[in-house]
Design a protein around this motif. Structure first.
Motif, PDB file in Angstrom:
ATOM      1  N   TYR A  13      42.930  49.948  34.188  1.00  0.00           N
ATOM      2  CA  TYR A  13      44.153  50.640  34.594  1.00  0.00           C
ATOM      3  C   TYR A  13      45.179  49.603  35.023  1.00  0.00           C
ATOM      4  O   TYR A  13      44.844  48.657  35.748  1.00  0.00           O
ATOM      5  CB  TYR A  13      43.825  51.602  35.732  1.00  0.00           C
ATOM      6  CG  TYR A  13      44.997  52.258  36.407  1.00  0.00           C
ATOM      7  CD1 TYR A  13      45.825  53.127  35.702  1.00  0.00           C
ATOM      8  CD2 TYR A  13      45.249  52.055  37.766  1.00  0.00           C
ATOM      9  CE1 TYR A  13      46.899  53.751  36.337  1.00  0.00           C
ATOM     10  CE2 TYR A  13      46.307  52.673  38.404  1.00  0.00           C
ATOM     11  CZ  TYR A  13      47.126  53.524  37.681  1.00  0.00           C
ATOM     12  OH  TYR A  13      48.186  54.143  38.298  1.00  0.00           O
ATOM     13  N   THR A  14      46.426  49.763  34.590  1.00  0.00           N
ATOM     14  CA  THR A  14      47.447  48.749  34.859  1.00  0.00           C
ATOM     15  C   THR A  14      48.478  49.192  35.893  1.00  0.00           C
ATOM     16  O   THR A  14      49.519  48.559  36.024  1.00  0.00           O
ATOM     17  CB  THR A  14      48.152  48.342  33.552  1.00  0.00           C
ATOM     18  OG1 THR A  14      48.795  49.490  32.969  1.00  0.00           O
ATOM     19  CG2 THR A  14      47.159  47.752  32.567  1.00  0.00           C
ATOM     20  N   LEU A  23      52.996  37.617  34.632  1.00  0.00           N
ATOM     21  CA  LEU A  23      53.145  37.876  36.066  1.00  0.00           C
ATOM     22  C   LEU A  23      51.877  37.479  36.816  1.00  0.00           C
ATOM     23  O   LEU A  23      50.795  37.427  36.233  1.00  0.00           O
ATOM     24  CB  LEU A  23      53.424  39.365  36.300  1.00  0.00           C
ATOM     25  CG  LEU A  23      54.753  39.922  35.801  1.00  0.00           C
ATOM     26  CD1 LEU A  23      54.792  41.435  35.995  1.00  0.00           C
ATOM     27  CD2 LEU A  23      55.921  39.258  36.528  1.00  0.00           C
ATOM     28  N   PRO A  24      51.977  37.220  38.125  1.00  0.00           N
ATOM     29  CA  PRO A  24      50.765  37.000  38.920  1.00  0.00           C
ATOM     30  C   PRO A  24      49.850  38.223  38.785  1.00  0.00           C
ATOM     31  O   PRO A  24      50.299  39.358  38.950  1.00  0.00           O
ATOM     32  CB  PRO A  24      51.293  36.846  40.352  1.00  0.00           C
ATOM     33  CG  PRO A  24      52.720  36.473  40.202  1.00  0.00           C
ATOM     34  CD  PRO A  24      53.202  37.124  38.942  1.00  0.00           C
ATOM     35  N   CYS A  25      48.590  37.986  38.507  1.00  0.00           N
ATOM     36  CA  CYS A  25      47.677  39.080  38.160  1.00  0.00           C
ATOM     37  C   CYS A  25      46.731  39.382  39.318  1.00  0.00           C
ATOM     38  O   CYS A  25      46.237  38.476  39.988  1.00  0.00           O
ATOM     39  CB  CYS A  25      46.881  38.705  36.915  1.00  0.00           C
ATOM     40  SG  CYS A  25      45.772  40.027  36.339  1.00  0.00           S
ATOM     41  N   TYR A  51      53.478  42.249  40.480  1.00  0.00           N
ATOM     42  CA  TYR A  51      52.185  41.786  39.991  1.00  0.00           C
ATOM     43  C   TYR A  51      51.827  42.507  38.692  1.00  0.00           C
ATOM     44  O   TYR A  51      52.265  43.640  38.447  1.00  0.00           O
ATOM     45  CB  TYR A  51      51.072  42.081  41.001  1.00  0.00           C
ATOM     46  CG  TYR A  51      51.205  41.366  42.317  1.00  0.00           C
ATOM     47  CD1 TYR A  51      50.695  40.092  42.501  1.00  0.00           C
ATOM     48  CD2 TYR A  51      51.841  41.987  43.400  1.00  0.00           C
ATOM     49  CE1 TYR A  51      50.810  39.437  43.727  1.00  0.00           C
ATOM     50  CE2 TYR A  51      51.958  41.346  44.634  1.00  0.00           C
ATOM     51  CZ  TYR A  51      51.439  40.069  44.781  1.00  0.00           C
ATOM     52  OH  TYR A  51      51.544  39.433  45.985  1.00  0.00           O
ATOM     53  N   SER A  52      51.015  41.860  37.875  1.00  0.00           N
ATOM     54  CA  SER A  52      50.337  42.590  36.815  1.00  0.00           C
ATOM     55  C   SER A  52      48.978  42.999  37.352  1.00  0.00           C
ATOM     56  O   SER A  52      48.405  42.341  38.223  1.00  0.00           O
ATOM     57  CB  SER A  52      50.184  41.729  35.557  1.00  0.00           C
ATOM     58  OG  SER A  52      49.396  40.580  35.827  1.00  0.00           O
TER      59      SER A  52
END
Length: 266
Positions: A13-14, A23-25, A51-52
């Protein structure tokens, strides 16, 4: 978001935003007999604040193809393979209960790929009583009922996420039953508990972790009481945030848990 990990379909899920590997994950890893939905509030906040997000379903849990993996080490390797599949070079790992051990092991195996380590509702060793191991094997629905009773600090939680009128305990029990039934594996709860019970590598992993670590603990947690996290917290030199909740603190104290996560990721 669907990915192919080790030749099998995996779901993450994103957070309601398209995934952007630039992006920072933040990777969220659920606990025994749970899935990505336990992270919805936290995942959505991260996805809408720069964030991702990859809130995963572990193999054999809900939307990720089985078979379920039988050890914390194998699940940690799977998480690192998922980062490869998503083209993510480095991520913060956030894990709850069993997922916290997976996050720790992954951070020890690939320290350069982990920017932050956040362990929620954790303990080490994460021993499961022989009675619960036996129950999860022979009567998993009864095991779900017992763990649900122990996982929340009150039978009458104040209104919280997603809003007033939500039955937190009932929702938790329903999720476990759904995950158990989804792929027809009546031993899934038992497999997850065996993996937690058998994991012996936390201190070795902690010695290799280079990322800043935070423990977010439930003050009234009966499954993984805060004192059971003292050794691993010391080994990681972790910051400790305590929330007034039981084991599933993301559901029982969502705002306080989110605040602790935000501080950990800052």
């Amino acid at each position: 978001m669907k990915l192919t990990v080790n030749g099998r379909e995996a779901y993450a899920y994103t957070g309601g935003k398209a995934f952007d590997p630039a992006l920072p994950c933040v990777v969220f890893i659920h606990g025994a007999l749970h899935d990505h939905t336990v992270w919805t509030l936290l995942a959505r906040w991260c996805a809408h604040h720069g964030y991702s997000v990859l809130a995963v379903d572990l193999p054999g849990h809900m939307k990720s193809a089985g078979p379920a993996l039988d050890s914390v080490e194998a699940m940690a390797d799977w998480v690192l393979a998922l980062l490869d599949a998503a083209e993510v070079k480095q991520a913060a790992l956030v894990g709850h209960s069993m997922g916290s051990l997976i996050a720790l092991e992954a951070a020890g195996r690939a320290p350069g790929r982990v920017s932050k380590l956040v362990m929620v509702g954790t303990a080490y060793p994460m021993k499961v009583s022989p009675a619960l191991l036996e129950m999860s094997k022979n009567d998993p629905l009864a095991a779900i009922d017992l763990v649900t009773t122990l996982s929340y600090s009150s039978i009458a939680q104040k209104p919280g996420y997603p809003g007033p009128g939500v039955w937190v305990r009932g929702g938790g029990k329903a999720l476990c039953r759904l995950v158990l039934a989804k792929q027809g594996n009546d031993q899934l709860y038992h497999q997850d508990f065996v993996a937690c019970n058998a994991y012996a590598g936390a201190l070795d992993a902690a010695a290799k972790v280079t990322a800043p670590a935070t423990l977010i603990l439930g003050r009234r947690d009966q499954m993984t009481p805060p004192k059971a996290a003292a050794e691993i917290g010391a080994a990681l030199k972790a910051r400790v945030e305590t929330v007034d909740a039981g084991h599933v603190l993301m559901a029982e104290a969502p705002d306080a848990t989110l605040a602790a996560l935000r501080a950990a990721l800052a």
